[in-house]
Every structure is written in structure tokens, then in C-alpha cells.
Design an enzyme around this catalytic site. Structure first.
Site, PDB file in Angstrom:
ATOM      1  N   ASP A 138       0.844  -1.240   0.014  1.00  0.00           N
ATOM      2  CA  ASP A 138      -0.245  -0.057  -0.006  1.00  0.00           C
ATOM      3  C   ASP A 138       0.725   1.187   0.017  1.00  0.00           C
ATOM      4  O   ASP A 138       1.574   1.527   0.833  1.00  0.00           O
ATOM      5  CB  ASP A 138      -0.954   0.006   1.321  1.00  0.00           C
ATOM      6  CG  ASP A 138      -1.993   1.096   1.413  1.00  0.00           C
ATOM      7  OD1 ASP A 138      -1.798   2.153   0.619  1.00  0.00           O
ATOM      8  OD2 ASP A 138      -3.330   0.795   1.799  1.00  0.00           O
ATOM      9  N   ASP A 156      -3.281   2.599  -5.627  1.00  0.00           N
ATOM     10  CA  ASP A 156      -1.957   2.349  -4.815  1.00  0.00           C
ATOM     11  C   ASP A 156      -1.839   1.285  -3.966  1.00  0.00           C
ATOM     12  O   ASP A 156      -1.212   1.212  -3.016  1.00  0.00           O
ATOM     13  CB  ASP A 156      -2.064   3.572  -3.945  1.00  0.00           C
ATOM     14  CG  ASP A 156      -2.725   3.446  -2.663  1.00  0.00           C
ATOM     15  OD1 ASP A 156      -3.952   2.849  -2.570  1.00  0.00           O
ATOM     16  OD2 ASP A 156      -2.296   3.884  -1.410  1.00  0.00           O
ATOM     17  N   GLU A 157      -2.518   0.290  -4.325  1.00  0.00           N
ATOM     18  CA  GLU A 157      -2.937  -1.362  -3.391  1.00  0.00           C
ATOM     19  C   GLU A 157      -2.555  -2.473  -4.199  1.00  0.00           C
ATOM     20  O   GLU A 157      -3.425  -2.418  -5.172  1.00  0.00           O
ATOM     21  CB  GLU A 157      -4.083  -1.067  -2.759  1.00  0.00           C
ATOM     22  CG  GLU A 157      -4.066  -1.160  -1.225  1.00  0.00           C
ATOM     23  CD  GLU A 157      -5.548  -1.243  -0.715  1.00  0.00           C
ATOM     24  OE1 GLU A 157      -5.932  -2.185  -0.457  1.00  0.00           O
ATOM     25  OE2 GLU A 157      -6.195   0.127  -0.966  1.00  0.00           O
TER      26      GLU A 157
HETATM   27  P1  TTP Z   1      -5.368   5.038   0.943  1.00  0.00           P
HETATM   28  O1  TTP Z   1      -4.229   4.020   0.416  1.00  0.00           O
HETATM   29  O2  TTP Z   1      -6.656   4.570   1.463  1.00  0.00           O
HETATM   30  O3  TTP Z   1      -4.830   5.978   1.561  1.00  0.00           O
HETATM   31  P2  TTP Z   1      -3.492   6.943   1.184  1.00  0.00           P
HETATM   32  O4  TTP Z   1      -2.402   6.133   0.307  1.00  0.00           O
HETATM   33  O5  TTP Z   1      -3.649   8.171   0.689  1.00  0.00           O
HETATM   34  O6  TTP Z   1      -2.819   6.926   2.727  1.00  0.00           O
HETATM   35  P3  TTP Z   1      -2.210   5.730   3.512  1.00  0.00           P
HETATM   36  O7  TTP Z   1      -0.872   6.224   3.942  1.00  0.00           O
HETATM   37  O8  TTP Z   1      -2.953   5.704   4.543  1.00  0.00           O
HETATM   38  O9  TTP Z   1      -2.178   4.454   2.664  1.00  0.00           O
HETATM   39  O10 TTP Z   1      -5.857   5.527  -0.566  1.00  0.00           O
HETATM   40  C1  TTP Z   1      -5.081   5.731  -1.646  1.00  0.00           C
HETATM   41  C2  TTP Z   1      -5.564   6.681  -2.597  1.00  0.00           C
HETATM   42  O11 TTP Z   1      -6.833   6.849  -3.058  1.00  0.00           O
HETATM   43  C3  TTP Z   1      -5.506   8.090  -1.850  1.00  0.00           C
HETATM   44  O12 TTP Z   1      -4.073   8.846  -1.865  1.00  0.00           O
HETATM   45  C4  TTP Z   1      -6.432   8.958  -2.559  1.00  0.00           C
HETATM   46  C5  TTP Z   1      -7.502   8.000  -2.985  1.00  0.00           C
HETATM   47  N1  TTP Z   1      -8.523   8.066  -2.258  1.00  0.00           N
HETATM   48  C6  TTP Z   1      -9.784   8.900  -2.264  1.00  0.00           C
HETATM   49  O13 TTP Z   1      -9.670   9.428  -3.397  1.00  0.00           O
HETATM   50  N2  TTP Z   1     -10.772   9.117  -1.691  1.00  0.00           N
HETATM   51  C7  TTP Z   1     -10.786   8.282  -0.305  1.00  0.00           C
HETATM   52  O14 TTP Z   1     -11.800   8.507   0.352  1.00  0.00           O
HETATM   53  C8  TTP Z   1      -9.573   7.568  -0.110  1.00  0.00           C
HETATM   54  C9  TTP Z   1      -9.657   6.594   1.453  1.00  0.00           C
HETATM   55  C10 TTP Z   1      -8.597   7.426  -0.933  1.00  0.00           C
HETATM   56 MG    MG Z   2      -2.308   4.116   0.371  1.00  0.00          MG
END
Ligand code: TTP
Ligand code: MG
Length: 387
Positions: free
Chosen positions: A9, A107-108
Site C-alpha cells: 500500500d 495504490d494497493e
Molecule cells: P489509501 O491507501 O486509503 O490512502 P493513502 O494512500 O492516501 O494513505 P495511507 O498512507 O493511509 O495509505 O488510498 C489511496 C488513494 O486513493 C489516496 O491517496 C487517494 C485515493 N482516495 C480517495 O480519493 N478517496 C478516499 O476516500 C480514499 C480513502 C482514498
Molecule cells: Mg495508501
């Protein structure tokens, strides 16, 4: 069957990409999402970097609230095209580490490294997890060197444990949970740390005095089924770290129609069946596509609502045609004043790519919303499951 699963992630993905592109943002609070318009902005936060999170800003929060919490943060629009490009490069790196991978969102991703179990020539059973950890470090290093971005990796015997391990190790972390460590890892965690337990389920459990996974394990399978139906069974298993979900190769994507329209977690992250398409001779998987739009002002004006919706329908249809996709299930998303979000779906008897069908069926669903709920509308969206 014994498995070794990695969950990768990216850290604060959209915001980290923005930091990489603009090093002067480093160390400052960065919020990616809708335009805050001096506190009057309408959309939501897509993501925020860790500096901004210190002020309580987080994903899916109304942008106006984020602005209220820290007006001096750097507010940036969603540059989806850029994130998609970066995501593709990262996924190319990830995919080199195993033949079995699953892209969950931009991103996952999951990787299956179970083959190491059968790689007896190279290592003994005791060294397997150490070897996996080494590989994970190498993967993190490669992403950092090539893409200048950090990520977190969770490792476990299934998807559930790998994902939960990554969640705990964020940001820029690496956590291995071996089968023997599952119990001590899970039991002290809160019930809502368990994927599948949403706010409503958590609330119902808390009312019964269940707050930690350890307490959740005291409820029998039949009691959980009584409380939550079929999902109760899944909760029972997950509380014990059991998860047999296989890999499905998927690539989900979402589009935005202007900088006000922020891609929703629902579109990016929704789990639905996947369908395939061929790109550059390679089989890729896309499960759904859709668009949504946040209005400048909450509205009940049918001309504005249906006019916008018409554009969304055409854009979604265009996307389908360009990619030679057809659809069978249509979902309309409607967010009312107060951030109350609802969806309505219709599954057709057979798949089609007909614009008229898409138009009439989705408009019928939207009309139902308008009839049933008199509140002003904040956002409308359309999503189709691809066949
Ligand atoms: P996530 O992996 O949930 O969040 P993140 O990568 O920003 O932070 P973390 O370090 O906690 O992993 O989501 C990945 C991307 O998806 C995030 O950068 C933006 C997008 N996203 C949205 O557009 N809306 C949302 O509600 C979420 C949770 C994510
Ligand atoms: Mg993330």
C-alpha cells in the site's frame, strides 16, 4: 493450503506523488482534493499527507472542513492522469515479484509468494519468512529508487492478515505476521480494525459490549449470524484470522469530470466482479467505471441535475465504447444535503452497450431518488459494472 501473501500500500499516495513532483511541499501539510474556495468549496478530500493529518484532516472529509481545520495547508486538485501513470509504473515493479498478483486500486496490490514454500532447494522451512521479508525489503527499495515513493508492506498467510499488517505498519513500514503470531496480533485490536466491520456493524457490537477482537471471539458463529446474517459468518472467521479469498487480477479505475468532482472511495476501492480487456496484448482487468459530480450548491433544480447527469451518462458510455466494453449492472449514486449517500442499482437481463438503455435505466434510478427523498442533492454519480 499454506500461503504467503504480501499487501503493498503506497503511503498517502496522491499527496506523496505531489510532493515528489514539487519538493518544496515536503514537510508541509498537503491536501489533495476539491478546491476549498476559501472554505466554501464543495467536494471532499481525496487524501492528505501525514503533516496535514496531524490537524485532523483525512480522506473523504468535506474540503470545507479541512479548510476550517487548517486553512494554510497546501490544497491541490486531483491530478488523476498523473497518479494513474505513476500507479502503472509501480504495478509493473510489483508484478515482477510474482506471477500471481492482484491490483486492488491505484495504490494497493497483493502478491502471492507461496511458491517459496515449495522452493525447498533454495531454503529450509525455518528461513521462509525471513526470505519473504528480504524480498519485501528489496521491493520497497526498488519502488523508492525507481519511483522515489515510499510504501508499506504487510505480510501474512492470507489477504486479510497481510492487509491488516500493512495498516498497522504505515507509513513506510514492513510487518510480517506469521501464522503462529495471528492470535496475539489480532486480539488486542479494535473491532473496526477488522476489514468487513463498518461503522454500523461496529456500533451494533459495541452496544453489546464488544470492543476488541478478543471480545468478538467470544460470540459464537450462530450468534453472529443472528446479528448480521451471512456476513456474521465472515466476521467469525476473520476474527480468527481465517481468510481463503483467492486472487483475482483486477485493475479498477475511476475518472473525474472536473476538478470539483473527486473520485470516490466507492469507485476506486469497490470490490466487484472483474471483467477483462486486452491492452497491448496483455490481459488486464477492469471491474467498473463511472463518474460523479458535486454541484456548486445543493440543488433540486431538475434542469441542473438531469443536465449534469446526461453529461455523465454520455461520458461513461464513451468510455465503454472506446474500450469495447459492455455492461449489465448500472448503479446510480446520490448524495443529499448532510452528506447522506445512497446508491440504487439495476441489473439488466443481458449485457449491452446501448446508450439508450444506459440513459433510460440510469435516469429512472435517479428519478426514484428524487421522488423518494425531498432533500437537496449535493452529488450525482453513475457507475457501471463492466462485462
Ligand atoms: P489509501 O491507501 O486509503 O490512502 P493513502 O494512500 O492516501 O494513505 P495511507 O498512507 O493511509 O495509505 O488510498 C489511496 C488513494 O486513493 C489516496 O491517496 C487517494 C485515493 N482516495 C480517495 O480519493 N478517496 C478516499 O476516500 C480514499 C480513502 C482514498
Ligand atoms: Mg495508501
Amino acid at each position: 493450503m499454506k500461503r504467503i501473501i504480501l499487501h503493498i500500500d503506497m503511503d498517502y499516495f496522491f499527496a506523496q506523488v505531489e510532493e515528489r513532483e514539487n519538493p518544496r511541499f515536503k514537510g508541509k501539510p498537503v491536501v489533495v482534493g476539491a478546491d476549498p474556495k476559501g472554505g466554501r468549496g464543495r467536494g471532499v478530500v481525496s487524501t492528505a499527507n501525514y503533516e496535514a493529518r496531524k490537524y485532523g484532516i483525512h480522506s473523504a472529509m468535506p474540503i470545507s472542513k479541512a479548510y476550517e481545520l487548517y486553512p494554510d495547508a497546501i490544497f491541490l486538485p486531483v491530478n488523476m492522469e498523473l497518479y494513474q501513470k505513476v500507479s502503472e509504473k509501480i504495478m509493473e515493479i510489483i508484478k515482477k515479484y510474482s506471477k500471481t498478483w492482484e491490483i486492488v486500486s491505484l495504490d494497493e496490490a497483493y502478491l502471492d509468494l507461496s511458491h517459496i514454500f515449495y522452493d525447498r532447494e533454495k531454503c529450509g522451512i525455518g528461513e521462509i519468512w525471513e526470505r519473504v521479508e528480504k524480498l519485501a525489503k528489496k521491493l520497497k527499495k526498488e519502488i523508492l529508487e525507481k519511483e522515489k515513493l515510499t510504501c508499506t508492506v504487510g505480510i501474512g498467510p492470507n489477504k486479510l492478515i497481510a492487509k491488516m499488517a500493512a495498516e498497522k505498519a504505515k507509513p513506510n513500514g514492513l510487518l510480517v505476521i506469521k501464522p503462529k503470531q495471528i492470535k496475539e496480533f489480532l486480539e488486542p485490536l479494535d473491532i473496526d480494525d477488522l476489514p468487513g466491520i463498518g461503522p454500523k456493524t461496529a456500533e451494533k457490537l459495541r452496544v453489546s459490549g464488544v470492543n476488541k477482537i478478543k471480545e468478538l471471539k467470544r460470540l459464537s458463529k450462530s450468534r453472529l449470524k443472528e446479528m448480521f446474517g451471512i456476513v456474521g459468518e465472515t466476521i467469525y472467521e476473520r476474527a480468527r484470522g481465517i481468510d481463503e479469498r483467492p486472487f483475482i487480477s483486477t485493475l479498477r479505475f475511476a475518472r473525474v469530470i472536473d476538478e470539483e468532482a473527486v473520485t470516490s472511495e466507492e469507485i476506486i476501492k469497490s470490490i466487484s466482479e472483474s471483467a477483462s480487456r486486452r491492452t497491448k496484448g496483455e490481459k488486464r482487468f477492469i471491474s467498473s467505471t463511472g463518474q460523479e459530480h458535486t454541484f456548486e450548491k445543493d440543488t433540486r433544480d431538475p434542469e441542473i441535475i438531469f443536465g449534469t447527469f446526461e453529461k455523465i451518462i454520455e461520458n461513461v458510455w464513451q468510455e465503454l465504447i472506446e474500450n469495447k466494453f459492455s455492461f449489465k449492472t448500472i448503479t446510480v449514486i446520490c448524495r443529499f444535503r448532510g452528506f447522506e449517500t445512497h446508491t440504487k442499482s439495476k441489473t439488466l437481463k443481458s449485457q449491452t452497450n446501448d446508450l439508450e438503455i444506459l440513459r433510460s435505466e440510469s435516469k429512472r434510478l435517479l428519478l426514484k431518488f428524487m421522488i423518494e427523498n425531498p432533500k437537496p442533492i449535493r452529488l450525482v454519480g453513475l457507475r457501471v459494472k463492466i462485462c
